[in-house]
Write an enzyme that holds these catalytic residues in place. Sequence first.
Site, short mmCIF file in Angstrom:
data_model
loop_
_atom_site.label_atom_id
_atom_site.label_comp_id
_atom_site.label_asym_id
_atom_site.label_seq_id
_atom_site.Cartn_x
_atom_site.Cartn_y
_atom_site.Cartn_z
N LYS A 68 -40.93 67.10 8.02
CA LYS A 68 -41.57 65.89 7.50
C LYS A 68 -40.97 64.60 8.05
O LYS A 68 -41.68 63.59 8.16
CB LYS A 68 -41.54 65.89 5.98
N GLY A 251 -47.25 73.25 -10.23
CA GLY A 251 -47.19 72.82 -8.84
C GLY A 251 -48.52 72.84 -8.11
O GLY A 251 -48.69 72.13 -7.11
#
Length: 285
Positions: A68, A251
Amino acid sequence: MTIPYAEVIGDPIAQSKSPKIHGFWLGKLGIEADYRAAHVRPDQLADYLAERRQDPLWRGCNVTMPHKQAVMPHLDRIDSAAGAIGAVNTVLKGVESGLAGTNTDASGFLEPLKADLAETHYYRMARIIGTGGAARAIITALADKGFTLVVAGRDPDKARALLDELAPKGEHHAIHLSHFADPTDFAFDDREGCLDLVINASSLGMQGQPPLAFDWSHAPPGSIAYDIVTAPLDTPFLEGARAKGHRTIDGLSMLIGQAAVAFERFFGAATPREHDAELRALLTS
């Protein structure tokens, strides 16, 4: 491959639910395109992006751990969302603009909280466990919504550095992860009109990872427990919250929310969210 496609990249990647999510939406909408997973090791990242730049059918990719932040130097531009968070989770390919990085984690995280955030509160506090890439997005998102933040990590100095970087204007707090492990007899004041969140933004509690030690005496009455872990979906963290009467968010909420934003950018169509229950059943079967 003779149809447009997008991907999710990471190391590892086999556990990703993104191909099922995007594939489900493509099927519902009748779009002739594909979405797949690609295992890309850190030493392969530059070559992967160079190859995809030359592929006219590639629309972009979602980016998971550990890429990321590493992906950012390889992109032609980074939008304000990703710039504020300091991480990219979606790469988009433009015809002339090259590769652009954005981040849909913050909007995905906030999606199941929209009704709560639309209300007026005289105080908002979030206890955030974790200091990784997801925590960066969550810290940024909640600081922008007027929350006082308490960030807990194995390294409190890292937690403090994240707060100084991402939320410099508030009176936020950084503590060691162990702070929440032992019971407390702290007497919380009246929480009427307050919004309290307790968020596991770490991999603790995930299959193959150590459990998250959190004693629910640290959560004010009426707190919302939010766990970004997706395997297992119903974590001991959420089970403990429900046992104390707290509302829970799992989640999949964040995962589906952030995927919806990316899908629209990849394939130019709104996602059929009226089928969320069916999608959840598919992902948990």
